[in-house]
Design an enzyme around this catalytic site. Structure first.
Site, short mmCIF file in Angstrom:
data_model
loop_
_atom_site.label_atom_id
_atom_site.label_comp_id
_atom_site.label_asym_id
_atom_site.label_seq_id
_atom_site.Cartn_x
_atom_site.Cartn_y
_atom_site.Cartn_z
N LYS A 38 0.84 -1.20 0.00
CA LYS A 38 0.00 0.00 0.00
C LYS A 38 0.87 1.25 0.00
CE LYS A 38 -0.42 -0.14 5.04
NZ LYS A 38 -1.32 -0.14 6.19
N ARG A 136 -10.29 -0.43 15.42
CA ARG A 136 -10.19 0.35 14.20
C ARG A 136 -11.14 -0.24 13.19
NH1 ARG A 136 -4.25 1.11 11.57
NH2 ARG A 136 -4.70 -1.03 10.94
N TYR A 260 15.40 29.80 9.07
CA TYR A 260 14.22 30.47 9.62
C TYR A 260 14.29 30.55 11.14
CZ TYR A 260 11.62 30.38 5.20
OH TYR A 260 11.19 30.59 3.91
N MET A 313 11.23 24.26 3.15
CA MET A 313 10.49 23.45 2.20
C MET A 313 11.39 22.80 1.16
SD MET A 313 7.27 24.48 -0.25
CE MET A 313 6.19 24.82 1.12
#
Length: 370
Positions: A38, A136, A260, A313
């Site tokens: 998956k 679940r 940053y 990013m």
């Protein structure tokens, strides 16, 4: 994308993937070893992984969605393909068209599939999921007992399964409780194959009460080189290698804030290399450095070069001061994941797990398969 223009290059070793499957299959030769593919085969590429695993001997695959099953079916025409996230309303014919087997986890899903089989005579089968403690997906034990007491689901299931919640922590008693409950529920249809063990359960092997393998095991993340059971060693090979391009070198005096927020300052005259990848490429922001909290390491040859400052990013700054002179230049590649930094190493530095590192690998990297 060609490596000449990409900020990162991702090498995926399909031979290592095959070797990992063989290693995991050998842990319990009396039961079948399937493969969970998956999430684009945990980020490495669904069709490529399925084809490689089929060549290694895998015959059963698990995905999360029907769209993934269609891709897996094209790559493995003769394999059994299960869809873990169940049966959306009205989707029976679509599943049958792909030859995918839904994992049915509610009485509503079971009733819909049984009605479809009765109306069409469809030969495709389905799995039934019991909830033994994950809370679940799956039938509760009471629902499972009632279903089989009333004569069963109305079709012959191809598999009974449940999912372990705590197998990555070997001392947790929940795993034995789940095993025992699953064995009890499996006895409701003893002639149907059963599956309980995920990657951690496969590596753990057994509890004090018995074997976790049953008839079919479902390794996922361990196929791709991550070990979810740190207490148990396994000869798993790294499948992914991620390298980042150096786009600039610069000198920073002692005390210079980097990135940053200026959360980390240089502690000495520092040579920085700026790498052309960032959190958009799957290198988590949490792996960056801050004053008093060192970040992860990239590697130049055998030299650890710590991340310095926040990851942005598209960019990471690393400290290459300790790398030998002239070994790092603009255009060079440095290791983010590979021989020195495993998937689990980067995960720990990021405060997460190997699953998330693998599935976050971005599509901006130049990919190659070996």
């Amino acid at each position: 994308m060609t490596a000449g223009c990409a900020g990162g290059r991702l090498t995926i070793d399909l031979g290592a993937l095959q070797d990992n499957w063989r290693t995991l299959a050998a842990l319990a030769p009396g039961s079948e070893c399937a493969a969970v593919v998956k999430a684009d085969a945990y980020g490495v590429g669904l069709p490529e992984a399925v084809q490689a695993l089929t060549r290694a001997g895998a015959r059963t695959f698990f995905v999360a969605h029907l769209s993934e099953a269609a891709i897996a079916r094209a790559a493995a025409p003769d394999s059994a393909i299960y869809v873990l996230n169940g049966l959306p309303p009205g989707a029976c014919a679509a599943y049958a068209a792909v030859g995918a087997r839904p994992v049915l986890g509610s009485t509503e899903e079971i009733a819909e599939w049984a009605g479809f089989v009765a109306a069409t005579g469809a030969a495709e089968s389905a799995a039934i999921h019991f909830d033994t403690g994950m809370t679940r997906l799956g039938l509760s034990p009471e629902e499972a007992r009632a279903l089989f007491a009333a004569g069963g689901p109305g079709f012959r299931p191809s598999l009974l399964m449940s999912h372990l919640a705590c197998a990555d922590e070997p001392d947790r008693p929940e795993t034995e409780r789940q095993r025992a409950l699953f064995a009890e529920l499996r006895a409701l249809a003893p002639d149907v194959p059963a599956s309980l063990a995920n990657s951690a359960g496969n590596l753990l092997g057994k509890t004090a009460g018995g074997d976790l393998g049953f008839d079919l095991r479902r390794p996922g993340v361990s196929l791709y080189g991550s070990n979810p059971l740190r207490a148990r060693s396994a000869e798993l090979k790294p499948v992914v290698r991620l390298e980042a391009r150096v786009i600039q070198l610069r000198q920073a005096p002692e005390g210079t804030p980097v990135g940053y927020g200026g959360v980390e300052r240089t502690r000495r005259p520092t040579k920085l290399a700026i790498l052309s990848v960032g959190y958009a490429d799957g290198v988590f922001r949490a792996a960056g450095g801050a004053d008093g909290a060192p970040g992860a390491c990239a590697y130049v040859g055998d030299i650890c070069c710590p991340y310095i400052g926040r990851i942005s990013m598209d960019l990471i700054a690393i400290d290459v001061t300790d790398a030998p002179e002239n070994t790092v230049k603009r255009g060079d590649w440095v290791e983010i994941l590979g021989d020195h930094v495993g998937v689990d190493d980067l995960a720990r530095a990021s405060g997460t797990i190997g699953y998330e590192v693998l599935t976050a690998l971005g599509r901006r990297h130049a990919r190659r398969y070996v």
